[in-house]
Design a protein around this motif. Structure first.
Motif, short mmCIF file in Angstrom:
data_model
loop_
_atom_site.label_atom_id
_atom_site.label_comp_id
_atom_site.label_asym_id
_atom_site.label_seq_id
_atom_site.Cartn_x
_atom_site.Cartn_y
_atom_site.Cartn_z
N SER A 1 17.63 -9.27 31.78
CA SER A 1 18.87 -10.11 30.90
C SER A 1 20.16 -9.11 31.31
O SER A 1 21.02 -9.14 29.92
CB SER A 1 18.30 -9.88 29.35
N TRP B 1 19.77 -12.72 26.29
CA TRP B 1 18.13 -13.28 26.25
C TRP B 1 17.89 -14.06 24.95
O TRP B 1 17.50 -15.14 25.60
CB TRP B 1 17.04 -12.56 25.94
N CYS C 1 11.28 -12.95 31.39
CA CYS C 1 12.54 -11.68 31.00
C CYS C 1 11.65 -11.01 30.05
O CYS C 1 12.34 -10.26 29.74
CB CYS C 1 13.47 -13.00 30.90
N THR D 1 15.21 -6.05 29.88
CA THR D 1 15.61 -7.34 28.53
C THR D 1 15.58 -6.05 27.09
O THR D 1 16.34 -6.54 26.64
CB THR D 1 14.55 -8.46 28.72
N GLU E 1 18.81 -5.65 25.35
CA GLU E 1 19.40 -6.63 24.23
C GLU E 1 19.46 -5.49 23.09
O GLU E 1 20.55 -5.88 21.84
CB GLU E 1 17.89 -7.16 24.02
#
Length: 256
Positions: free
Chosen positions: A184, A189, A203, A209, A213
């Motif tokens: 991501s 995501w 993911c 990820t 994030e």
């Protein structure tokens, strides 16, 4: 106390060697992410193939990617060489320090190099792109990137104690490439649609990820993101889980 001093001495020795190899280290950690930023945000943005705010999404992801994968590679590759036929790891094992602490030092050293790789991308991104951050989120972003680098180092310990030297090239193709494109880094995501549910699940299994994030959650909170408490929890679990697996592999290889 003596083991702590030995741990610090070994870590400082590795950091000192990095300083002597600074040009090659900078080339390793800057060239690929620089061109990803340049092509995907600058070039495609200027010719209208991506939205103007895409750089806001991409830069935190690239910083996360550089930190996580930098830590992973700088833990994996030295370990693969140390456990090759030269058995250079034996020099460390003869030091007055427990074997598990030797493994922990490998993770910490890889994480330090990953952290510097991540930090280096900040001025590069700001010079190249027109981005603005929520600066009050910097402390949280630092926490995320530190945990992300430790998670990358822990994953690197698992790989480095599992992959023989002759399989290193295959490892990059089979492991690192999927990690790069399912982390991501290039997209939020939460923005993945249900039509790509299978990809969204893949993911979600990638620790990178959560680093990506978490960086967006702190630096560009207007972008859809996974809540920060979930990010921190998953990263701590990843560090503990992969660290435990890597430690078992390290002990097995060291005592062979």
């Amino acid at each position: 106390m003596s083991q702590l001093r030995t741990f610090q001495a070994i870590l400082w020795r590795d950091v000192f060697v990095t300083g002597r190899e600074l040009p090659s280290f900078l080339a390793q950690v800057i060239i690929q992410p620089f061109f990803i930023l340049f092509i995907f945000a600058k070039v495609l943005g200027d010719i209208g193939y991506v939205q103007d705010d895409f750089a806001q999404v991409l830069l935190p992801g690239i910083i996360a990617m550089n930190g996580f994968l930098g830590a992973l590679q700088n833990t994996t590759l030295p370990l693969v060489l140390d456990f090759s036929w030269t058995r250079e790891i034996e020099d460390r094992l003869l030091a007055p320090i427990s074997i598990p602490l030797v493994a922990v030092e490998k993770i910490v050293f890889g994480a330090i190099r990953g952290f510097f790789a991540a930090v280096l991308m900040v001025p590069v991104g700001f010079v190249m792109l027109d981005v603005s951050w929520a600066w009050e989120g910097i402390p949280g972003a630092l926490l995320v990137i530190v945990l992300g680098c430790l998670a990358g180092g822990a994953v690197g310990l698992v790989i480095g104690t599992s992959v023989p030297a002759r399989r290193v090239n295959v490892m990059f193709a089979v492991i690192l490439t999927p990690l790069l494109f399912t982390g991501s880094s290039q997209f939020p995501w939460r923005s993945l649609s249900d039509d790509l549910l299978w990809f969204k699940v893949i993911c979600a299994l990638n620790p990178l990820t959560y680093v990506s994030e978490g960086m967006r959650a702190e630096l560009v909170p207007s972008v859809p993101h996974i809540p920060l408490p979930i990010v921190l929890l998953v990263l701590v679990i990843a560090i503990a889980g992969f660290g435990g697996l890597g430690l078992r592999g390290f002990m097995k290889r060291a005592l062979d």
